[in-house]
Scaffold this motif. Structure first.
Motif, PDB file in Angstrom:
ATOM      1  N   ARG A 192     -25.666 -16.451 -79.013  1.00 54.74           N
ATOM      2  CA  ARG A 192     -25.442 -17.071 -80.312  1.00 54.74           C
ATOM      3  C   ARG A 192     -23.987 -16.851 -80.718  1.00 54.74           C
ATOM      4  N   ALA A 193     -23.346 -17.910 -81.157  1.00 57.97           N
ATOM      5  CA  ALA A 193     -21.935 -17.828 -81.536  1.00 57.97           C
ATOM      6  C   ALA A 193     -21.794 -17.958 -83.046  1.00 57.97           C
ATOM      7  N   LEU A 194     -21.092 -17.015 -83.651  1.00 59.36           N
ATOM      8  CA  LEU A 194     -20.738 -17.063 -85.066  1.00 59.36           C
ATOM      9  C   LEU A 194     -19.214 -17.175 -85.102  1.00 59.36           C
ATOM     10  N   LEU A 195     -18.732 -18.407 -85.216  1.00 60.79           N
ATOM     11  CA  LEU A 195     -17.316 -18.635 -84.939  1.00 60.79           C
ATOM     12  C   LEU A 195     -16.520 -19.181 -86.119  1.00 60.79           C
ATOM     13  N   ASN A 196     -17.050 -20.159 -86.830  1.00 59.68           N
ATOM     14  CA  ASN A 196     -16.220 -20.881 -87.792  1.00 59.68           C
ATOM     15  C   ASN A 196     -16.147 -20.262 -89.177  1.00 59.68           C
ATOM     16  N   ASP A 197     -17.204 -19.608 -89.634  1.00 59.42           N
ATOM     17  CA  ASP A 197     -17.263 -19.158 -91.018  1.00 59.42           C
ATOM     18  C   ASP A 197     -17.055 -17.651 -91.161  1.00 59.42           C
ATOM     19  N   VAL A 198     -16.465 -17.011 -90.174  1.00 59.66           N
ATOM     20  CA  VAL A 198     -16.241 -15.574 -90.229  1.00 59.66           C
ATOM     21  C   VAL A 198     -14.802 -15.270 -89.853  1.00 59.66           C
ATOM     22  N   GLY A 199     -14.288 -14.143 -90.358  1.00 58.09           N
ATOM     23  CA  GLY A 199     -12.926 -13.763 -90.039  1.00 58.09           C
ATOM     24  C   GLY A 199     -12.747 -13.409 -88.583  1.00 58.09           C
ATOM     25  N   THR A 200     -13.716 -12.669 -88.043  1.00 61.85           N
ATOM     26  CA  THR A 200     -13.699 -12.303 -86.630  1.00 61.85           C
ATOM     27  C   THR A 200     -14.810 -13.052 -85.908  1.00 61.85           C
ATOM     28  N   PRO A 201     -14.499 -14.002 -85.046  1.00 65.13           N
ATOM     29  CA  PRO A 201     -15.548 -14.713 -84.304  1.00 65.13           C
ATOM     30  C   PRO A 201     -16.388 -13.731 -83.473  1.00 65.13           C
ATOM     31  N   VAL A 202     -17.691 -13.956 -83.459  1.00 65.48           N
ATOM     32  CA  VAL A 202     -18.624 -13.047 -82.794  1.00 65.48           C
ATOM     33  C   VAL A 202     -19.478 -13.830 -81.807  1.00 65.48           C
ATOM     34  N   LEU A 203     -19.636 -13.294 -80.613  1.00 65.26           N
ATOM     35  CA  LEU A 203     -20.560 -13.849 -79.633  1.00 65.26           C
ATOM     36  C   LEU A 203     -21.663 -12.821 -79.402  1.00 65.26           C
ATOM     37  N   VAL A 204     -22.873 -13.169 -79.822  1.00 65.35           N
ATOM     38  CA  VAL A 204     -24.020 -12.278 -79.701  1.00 65.35           C
ATOM     39  C   VAL A 204     -24.785 -12.645 -78.431  1.00 65.35           C
ATOM     40  N   TYR A 205     -25.090 -11.652 -77.622  1.00 66.99           N
ATOM     41  CA  TYR A 205     -25.788 -11.919 -76.359  1.00 66.99           C
ATOM     42  C   TYR A 205     -26.861 -10.871 -76.127  1.00 66.99           C
ATOM     43  N   ALA A 206     -27.797 -11.196 -75.247  1.00 65.68           N
ATOM     44  CA  ALA A 206     -28.882 -10.273 -74.923  1.00 65.68           C
ATOM     45  C   ALA A 206     -28.406  -9.266 -73.878  1.00 65.68           C
ATOM     46  N   PRO A 207     -28.610  -7.970 -74.104  1.00 63.85           N
ATOM     47  CA  PRO A 207     -28.182  -6.976 -73.115  1.00 63.85           C
ATOM     48  C   PRO A 207     -29.087  -6.997 -71.895  1.00 63.85           C
ATOM     49  N   ALA A 208     -28.546  -6.515 -70.786  1.00 60.44           N
ATOM     50  CA  ALA A 208     -29.388  -6.304 -69.607  1.00 60.44           C
ATOM     51  C   ALA A 208     -30.309  -5.125 -69.885  1.00 60.44           C
ATOM     52  N   TRP A 209     -31.505  -5.159 -69.294  1.00 59.98           N
ATOM     53  CA  TRP A 209     -32.487  -4.113 -69.565  1.00 59.98           C
ATOM     54  C   TRP A 209     -32.553  -3.116 -68.425  1.00 59.98           C
ATOM     55  N   ASN A 210     -32.822  -1.895 -68.781  1.00 59.90           N
ATOM     56  CA  ASN A 210     -32.981  -0.797 -67.831  1.00 59.90           C
ATOM     57  C   ASN A 210     -34.180  -1.071 -66.916  1.00 59.90           C
ATOM     58  N   PRO A 211     -33.983  -1.143 -65.593  1.00 60.55           N
ATOM     59  CA  PRO A 211     -35.112  -1.436 -64.705  1.00 60.55           C
ATOM     60  C   PRO A 211     -36.151  -0.323 -64.670  1.00 60.55           C
ATOM     61  N   HIS A 212     -35.791   0.881 -65.139  1.00 57.96           N
ATOM     62  CA  HIS A 212     -36.731   1.997 -65.124  1.00 57.96           C
ATOM     63  C   HIS A 212     -37.456   2.169 -66.456  1.00 57.96           C
ATOM     64  N   GLY A 213     -37.169   1.311 -67.422  1.00 58.77           N
ATOM     65  CA  GLY A 213     -37.829   1.410 -68.711  1.00 58.77           C
ATOM     66  C   GLY A 213     -37.719   0.079 -69.430  1.00 58.77           C
ATOM     67  N   SER A 214     -38.678  -0.827 -69.189  1.00 56.91           N
ATOM     68  CA  SER A 214     -38.512  -2.210 -69.606  1.00 56.91           C
ATOM     69  C   SER A 214     -39.132  -2.529 -70.954  1.00 56.91           C
ATOM     70  N   ASN A 215     -39.516  -1.525 -71.726  1.00 52.87           N
ATOM     71  CA  ASN A 215     -40.126  -1.775 -73.018  1.00 52.87           C
ATOM     72  C   ASN A 215     -39.281  -1.194 -74.136  1.00 52.87           C
ATOM     73  N   LEU A 216     -39.255  -1.910 -75.278  1.00 56.84           N
ATOM     74  CA  LEU A 216     -38.540  -1.400 -76.440  1.00 56.84           C
ATOM     75  C   LEU A 216     -39.195  -0.118 -76.946  1.00 56.84           C
ATOM     76  N   VAL A 217     -40.501  -0.049 -76.843  1.00 58.59           N
ATOM     77  CA  VAL A 217     -41.222   1.158 -77.228  1.00 58.59           C
ATOM     78  C   VAL A 217     -41.288   2.071 -76.014  1.00 58.59           C
ATOM     79  N   ALA A 218     -40.708   3.261 -76.124  1.00 56.94           N
ATOM     80  CA  ALA A 218     -40.691   4.189 -75.000  1.00 56.94           C
ATOM     81  C   ALA A 218     -42.104   4.622 -74.645  1.00 56.94           C
ATOM     82  N   GLU A 219     -42.311   4.843 -73.361  1.00 55.24           N
ATOM     83  CA  GLU A 219     -43.610   5.333 -72.911  1.00 55.24           C
ATOM     84  C   GLU A 219     -43.864   6.722 -73.503  1.00 55.24           C
TER      85      GLU A 219
END
Length: 323
Positions: A192-219
């Motif tokens: 997602r790009a927030l470019l025109n209406d902000v002082g500092t343009p921002v590019l939001v992206y999805a991070p790569a996930w840890n292959p040894h822990g693939s859930n947001l909720v820790a085991e």
């Protein structure tokens, strides 16, 4: 973004999180549901810019202070895509009581959906940042940009982003303002790009996930004897050296770690596995390489053992992108 992740039900890494959060939604959550569709654009006033990107930097105060003109413009744009309930007219008119109710509900939602998982979120973002730093050092900014999404194309000085279905090409000009890259756990598959209406343009992206822990909720912690053994052996000389080596901001691969400490790759892998099981190290796969970095818990352990200030983890230098 987390509201959209909760509603659209995609991504196995969020399944346990959705189950837990769904049982703890605030009483007036329908207010947020009216403003945040399951996908697509959501009102910009709900996501303050980098200067107010988290509760600790005044995110909810910034929302409460939204000018009437901004509210009206955002809700007019939202109504062109979704039918809005009658109460949103009060919001568009700048009614402070209605705006306070929205901000209060968003704060209650944040406490239920984000706060309990902050440590896990930070671990994912820290590992992702370490990989991007390593790529930047080796291959330059072009490789970092091209690696954020399979459909992104970097043809200097143009960065092509995958757009929403059915929309044609849109051109943005940074005009020397630079670009802030911000990994966001709830971004979804498309940057997602927030470019025109902000002082500092921002590019939001999805991070790569840890292959040894693939859930947001820790085991849940493993209470079998082998876990206790892993924790008890952390004071060994070699394992302590491994932990300290991984305090480097860019982390290490198993091969680099072995070469740095003069041990075999098998031994390095064994120590990293034990440290990861104890929550002191996280690992992230990038292409055919797995890079290991220290967690905040690991940095704190080093600080306690040596009586020094804990090594700065990447999250200490990145503003939160929540809510």
């Amino acid at each position: 973004m987390s509201l959209q992740a909760l509603r659209r039900g995609s991504g196995p890494q969020f399944s346990a999180w959705r189950h837990l959060v769904g049982k703890q939604l605030p009483a007036r959550a329908s207010l947020l549901g009216s403003l945040v569709p399951a996908s697509g654009w959501a009102p910009d006033f709900l996501t303050p810019g980098p200067d107010h990107a988290s509760p600790t930097t005044g995110a909810f105060d910034a929302i409460r202070a939204t000018p009437r003109r901004r509210l009206a413009a955002d809700l007019r744009r939202l109504s062109s895509h979704h039918r809005l309930p009658a109460w949103t007219q009060l919001l568009a008119d700048g009614d402070r009581e209605t705006l306070d109710a929205v901000a209060d509900t968003l704060a209650a939602y944040y406490d239920a959906a984000v706060t309990p998982f902050v440590d896990r979120v930070r671990a994912v973002l820290d590992a992702d940042r370490a990989c991007r730093v390593h790529t930047m050092a080796r291959l330059g900014v072009g490789a970092v940009l091209a690696g954020l999404h399979p459909q992104m194309r970097w043809q200097e000085p143009v960065l092509e982003l995958p757009g929403p279905p059915g929309q044609g090409q849109i051109n943005f000009h940074l005009e020397g303002r630079g670009l802030l890259l911000s990994a966001h756990i709830f971004c979804g598959s498309r940057p997602r790009a927030l470019l025109n209406d902000v002082g500092t343009p921002v590019l939001v992206y999805a991070p790569a996930w840890n292959p040894h822990g693939s859930n947001l909720v820790a085991e849940p912690p493993d209470t079998r004897p082998r876990t206790s053994t892993a924790l008890a052996t952390l004071l060994g000389r070699t394992r302590a050296a491994v932990l300290e080596a991984l305090a480097s901001p860019a982390g290490h691969t198993t091969k680099q770690l072995a070469q740095s400490l003069g041990i075999s790759p098998a031994s390095a892998s064994e120590h990293v596995t034990a440290l990861r099981a104890a929550g002191l190290v996280t690992s992230l796969r990038q292409a055919n390489t797995v890079r290991h970095t220290i967690t905040a818990l690991g940095a704190g352990l080093i600080s306690t053992a040596t009586g020094t200030t804990a090594p700065a983890t990447p999250s200490a230098r990145w503003p939160d992108r929540l809510p």
